[in-house]
Scaffold this active site. Structure first.
Site, short mmCIF file in Angstrom:
data_model
loop_
_atom_site.label_atom_id
_atom_site.label_comp_id
_atom_site.label_asym_id
_atom_site.label_seq_id
_atom_site.Cartn_x
_atom_site.Cartn_y
_atom_site.Cartn_z
N TYR D 236 0.93 -1.22 -0.01
CA TYR D 236 0.06 -0.06 0.04
C TYR D 236 0.85 1.16 -0.10
O TYR D 236 1.74 1.29 0.93
CB TYR D 236 -0.94 0.01 1.42
CG TYR D 236 -2.09 -0.82 1.12
CD1 TYR D 236 -3.16 -0.48 0.30
CD2 TYR D 236 -2.25 -1.70 2.03
CE1 TYR D 236 -4.58 -1.17 0.15
CE2 TYR D 236 -3.44 -2.53 1.97
CZ TYR D 236 -4.55 -2.22 1.09
OH TYR D 236 -5.62 -3.04 0.97
N ASP D 264 -6.62 -0.29 -6.08
CA ASP D 264 -8.01 -0.13 -6.24
C ASP D 264 -8.84 0.40 -4.81
O ASP D 264 -10.04 0.38 -4.86
CB ASP D 264 -8.46 -1.51 -6.63
CG ASP D 264 -8.19 -2.47 -5.46
OD1 ASP D 264 -7.73 -2.22 -4.47
OD2 ASP D 264 -8.52 -3.92 -5.32
N HIS D 356 -10.61 -6.49 -4.99
CA HIS D 356 -10.62 -6.52 -3.62
C HIS D 356 -11.73 -7.27 -2.88
O HIS D 356 -12.12 -7.00 -1.74
CB HIS D 356 -10.58 -4.99 -3.10
CG HIS D 356 -9.62 -4.64 -2.24
ND1 HIS D 356 -8.53 -3.85 -2.33
CD2 HIS D 356 -9.40 -5.09 -0.68
CE1 HIS D 356 -7.65 -3.92 -1.33
NE2 HIS D 356 -8.45 -4.55 -0.27
N GLY D 413 -8.66 -15.17 -0.74
CA GLY D 413 -8.53 -14.63 0.38
C GLY D 413 -9.41 -15.13 1.53
O GLY D 413 -9.01 -15.89 2.36
#
Lengths: 449, 449, 449, 449
Positions: D236, D264, D356, D413
């Site tokens: 990030y 994003d 995401h 994820g």
């Protein structure tokens, strides 16, 4: 003269190189047989040196073992008939409910009602085995759903006098183009297993497709048919070709009309219903300490049946079977037009469109879609070959749709096994419910064919 | 002078060649009538030599039998009026609930609410008969669903002063283009049966389509209409053409505006709701020993109505009816554009698009789709013929959609029978709810027509 | 000097030619007003010669009657203030729940939660009125559903520094392009009605669209805005043009930025939720004997509001309004591209795409589909006119989709009325929840605009 | 020598310019660190001058703070170890259930079962954080649903001997093309957090993608891998570039194979599950008077994590990172073909297709659709770049579909975090369940690749 043998003696022969096993009071020498066991080596090794009657009777007819091993392997009889085990089978939790506890057959109006009922009357193992599919069962659901998406455009005033529902396949005329999908372990549904299937299909003017992994020997099954009645044979090719050669030799003596070679299961798929059932059993049986080890074993068992099936099958194997047997060959498990075309080019007499009832690869297309893909891309082979199809057929209208789209015949798997829980009567009732009013079927038939 | 006859005497005349039957105290000679019985021969044979009042009154108006048989067949009267049987009908479980136990008619806002209610107030037999369809009822569901998929594109600011909802059909102007779908056995819904249907539709400026298998005689029904009010007649062609000829003769005396020949039911379809109901009744009645035999009988009864309907109908039969009667002919049961075109070429005055409410072949297309297919393929015949359509109409907007897509009029089957459970008042309320605010209907009409 | 009047005296003036009515202690002369009553003549006639405070206060602000009638019509005051009636309103079953019994506003995270809550806290009448739509509410459901079918294709790495969510409409810049859909009877949701709407929208940098059938007079509502704050006015054209002329005169004094003429409701649609509510009330109130008569009355009341709306509106009426007022005109209720184009050709400043929240014709297309139809067929008018749209907007992403597809602004109806049950605070919270994180909205904005 | 410090002394250092904090008995000087705190400045400011052990331990490994601040910032130790707080964490309602209270790992057959279980065994905070998405979670649902819409067309008889499931990515061969989607706060699922992830993925022949916001320091995580085992790093970019520069310096020392830059999430999306959880906590903690203030604070906290993420990221920033580090760059968050192409043109080594997990913009397209869009529009870049994809992968067949459609590898994820509730064992079991029967995966692979 028959030897009388003590169980203590049997117990000593418990290795791969020296394997005895008791089945229904008879002691057999299984040395060397495990790798050829159609249900997998693992599960049979567990019973070396032991009495396997209970599990055997759940899955196999009494004569199958003699047919598979031959009389030379019969060692003798146990000094005490294991009557408890035999009778316990009938009353065990693995058994289906007796007919007296089921609703009257005549009150079952369609195959969906057979299915609803089957969940209640079959043993948990049988229900898990028959109803389960792969992963999320999406293909199984699509098989049924796609038939519903296909609509008729009924014609009127065309004259119905000569309507006819018969079908001629490889030169023989059958009253209806409906056969059993050749699934294994029919005895889980009813003690008469494939014998009931053979009698009921023959009575309806159809016949049985005998599976490699039948509960009874093929000789017993063929004997259940009327004399000279035609039949088909479904073949799993063994990793050990000599096992397959031997099998084909005995099958060909009985003169099958065609051999349907299953090619869609190079390895066993992930059947979670089976695995869940086996893990549940393992958890009940195991002491707490062995829990984890047993759990893994449960999963292995659920998958072990595949060990006897060749993973590396190729077109040359098909040609070898054709030349070896001289019998017409169908490829069972066709799932796209290209392979249908290759079957034609490789000299096959037919194809059998199937995704193994959604039990092979999940999210494979509904089988009726594959038929439409063939019709769109190589329609000429529909005229040149026999085309069988299974997966999702539940109504007479579904049969008609498959025929109208180019199939020669349809096969039903799960629904017939559910009906089989009533034995031969159930199967006949199921076949009858597929053509509820013969004339309307015939009528619409002519209209669309 | 009327003969007084003992039941013992009646009992003796119980064969096909000598068949007496008692209905509401009158003894009739039915010899030779069974094959012409619109509801099938089987069911009537069961009552030879017996008193059939109860079942007769459930299904037929009191005058129908005299109209069908003629006075010559009246043998005499039973020596004792079977009052118990007559009154028992009203209180039996086969009767619908009395109006006093139903919600106030004004609180029912639409046809769906009539349906919801009907399940509670109709007798189980009536509910099974009216609500049931074929196989999985997929076409029935599609009939409704497809109307919902069709969207309006409302125009604005076009001026609404001269909006008008009337429709001119074969030269006669009706206030609304809404008729009853001519289904059998209206008396199952209400004792006034088709009489109520006739009075309510006429009151709304429409009229009745009289079915072949009406509960009352056609003469009684036409008398319920205002003098010289137009009406239509729906025809099932009998396997015995002389029966049909005789029927047409008496119908034509009453001057129907058109005859609508039903062609979509060459055989009776598999109506599982009916069969389930009949099997349930048979199981209750039968002693345990006869269970199985009775079960099969139950199924036969549910299907027996079809015996009187010709299976082998062809276009030449249509031309014969046209020539015999000189009355405009509609083909009822059109399900694809080709047959709509053939109807035109065969000189028919109209078509009636219908899949028999989903009661003929299941997975036939929604009827509004058939209308669109015609519009896309042979739109010119929509201008040349009258086009009726039934199946799935539940809202005023559905009526409008059918009209905008080329129909002359719509017919409603199940919803009107549900409304009929309130008699004539219910039917009028149902018709009213189809055009809830006359002006908006008219407005949108003009916009789209 | 104010006259003191006895209720007995009031009771005598109960005819159309001589109509008095008491509202909150004041006696008014309503002679000749009923046909101009925006809520319909029927409902007001019922109260001639009576005290109408209770029903008045449910629907209208205290000053509205004076504004509508003018001081000349004030007869005097009742000799006893009807305090019971006033207070009974607050505690009656027609009132919404007080704020203290509602969840903390901060715990409501989105507009769906406001809706869920509204069903519990609004009075049954208010819930029926706000939530109900026409027929089967299919268009209402489609309005929401179609937004969900439209997907973004988010871009990345484009730089977000200058993102901006403001919108310039007819030359004035608003912080957000979100307005209230101008629905009637805001007071059913909260006593502050349109006053709260005006204050909350202005606080968010937007403004109010004042409806013709507002609960407060337009003067009161405009006063609730900051000085010189812009606003819009929604117009229902009365069947009596002089009523409309008078109304427009007083509105134009307040300088609206545009007049939005509703054209999609030539007659009142079939709103079953309303009718069901009114019938329920009528059934409770009526003695059994008058049941049926009352039932019909219930239905009439639910539909009576439409009597004041012109059914035969045409484009020439629009041009007349434009010329009369000199104010920019929007056509509210555009549902197809052709009419959008006609609005442009007729000199309108904007269109307001709407199917009246699914309350006009059921199965009209989702409003976002109409916007896409315009974009596909006459995209140039999106550049030339302001385009408002309502129906189905529930999320900030929905706002963005409408803007990306060519709208100038969106309006919200039901959701804002549900939020209004918390008064001005609720409305502000609802507006805030539409742009939950200002920056992300701005970001995506730039990306797609 | 270590200073012993009283809590009273710590309490005094509670301002931005002088900020102390206690973590697990150690007193740290945080002055100037808040703006660089990856989880946002707000949440850390709340603990200035206080003991933050409890919240710290929920989210971070014990060594992370030292790694972030450096030894120079260690002030000393508290005069009394806060053992209560430490132990209370383990038993608090914020902790996941201990393994002994969970079902045996072997009985979990697929990732859906892990998810079902996770809802029961994770703490409410962890469940809200992991399972929640944005707005209506429509994109999250589409991610899964679209895989199910994609069908295989299985080929047969192709020979399976050399089937292989390995994948070579940037020159290194991995046994399976399955990685973890680099989400934050793994410790919420299990105390071992990313250490377990690293060990399990490495054991399966894959590796970890280390997230910027890991619970443990990257040095600790890399140490958990076998020596010289490859790994990836997810970045990030901080609003303060010097923070990012410093971070990249320490990461690059560990030689990541690639840096995956997340693009994003320019701002934090509206995650209602998080907000609902935080508001619930705030409501419990706050006295009634402070209710409203606290409520707003709850919402702020749920969104505060985004403060450390740059909103205005542009392609030039990507080029800067590439030049600064000399490491291959992936763009994580690609959602349309144009940006995939721009990534290629800007010299990136790969793209990571992701929405995401539906946690960025709701109603963004399912990620597998984006892959298909790239394949349709610029297929050449699939050959030139590595393509990772996450979102919706739940079955081995899903992995295969992504690979067949052009992906190099997939990432998981939520499912891996749910499995992580069992620690490393759970992760290994989850990875195993993705390739349930290695051979069938390999087989189909070859067929489609």
């Amino acid at each position: 003269m028959t030897s009388i043998i003590l169980l203590e003696e049997v117990n000593k022969h418990n290795t791969e190189d020296d394997s005895w096993m008791v089945v229904n009071g008879v002691v057999w020498d299984l040395t060397g047989f495990a790798p050829r066991h159609p249900g997998g080596a693992d599960i049979i090794q567990e019973y070396f040196g032991r009495d396997a009657s209970k599990i055997y009777n759940e899955l196999h007819g009494p004569g199958l073992i003699a047919s598979q091993l031959g009389e030379k392997k019969r060692i003798g009889v146990l000094n005490k008939l294991p009557t408890n085990e035999l009778s316990s089978f009938e009353s065990s939790e693995n058994a289906s409910k007796p007919t007296s506890e089921k609703p009257a057959l005549q009150s079952i109006l369609n195959l969906y009602e057979f299915e609803e009922l089957a969940e209640k009357v079959l043993s948990p193992r049988a229900w898990a085995y028959f109803s389960g599919a792969t992963n999320d069962s999406l293909t199984t659901a699509m098989n049924i759903d796609w038939y519903r998406q296909i609509l008729f455009r009924p014609r009127v005033l065309t004259g119905m006098k000569n309507a006819d529902s018969s079908a001629t396949i490889l030169g023989h005329k059958y009253s209806i183009p409906i056969f059993n999908a050749p699934a294994s372990m029919a005895k889980l549904a009813h003690p008469d297993g494939e014998l009931a299937l053979a009698r009921a299909t023959a009575a309806a003017g159809s016949t049985i497709i005998v599976p490699t992994m039948s509960s009874f020997s093929i000789e017993e099954i063929v004997e259940a048919l009327p004399p000279d009645h035609p039949f088909f044979f479904q073949l799993y090719v063994n990793r050990n070709r000599s096992v397959t050669e031997e099998l084909l030799r005995s099958v060909c003596k009985l003169k099958p009309r065609a051999i349907m070679v299953t090619v869609d299961l190079p390895v066993f798929s992930k059947r979670e219903a089976n695995e869940r059932y086996e893990i549940g059993v393992a958890q009940k049986q195991a002491s707490h300490d062995f829990q984890e080890k047993i759990n893994n074993k449960g999963k292995d068992q659920a998958r072990s049946a595949s060990n006897a099936i060749e993973s590396d099958l190729q077109w040359k194997d098909i040609r070898w079977i054709k030349e070896t047997t001289g019998v017409p060959i169908f490829i069972k498990g066709i799932q796209c037009a290209t392979d249908a075309y290759l079957a034609y080019k490789n000299g096959c007499a037919g194809i059998y469109i199937s995704n193994h009832g959604g039990r092979a690869v999940d999210t494979a297309p509904a089988s009726i879609l594959t038929l439409m893909e063939i019709q769109a891309n190589c329609p000429e082979i529909l005229a040149e070959m026999e085309v069988f199809i299974d997966g999702g057929v539940r109504r007479g209208t579904d049969v008609l749709k498959a025929i109208c789209l180019g199939a020669s015949a349809v096969c039903l798997g799960r629904p017939f096994f559910y009906a089989l829980s009533y034995g031969q009567d159930g199967m006949e009732h199921a076949l009858e419910s597929q053509k509820p009013i013969p004339i309307i079927e015939k009528q619409t038939w002519l209209t669309f064919a």
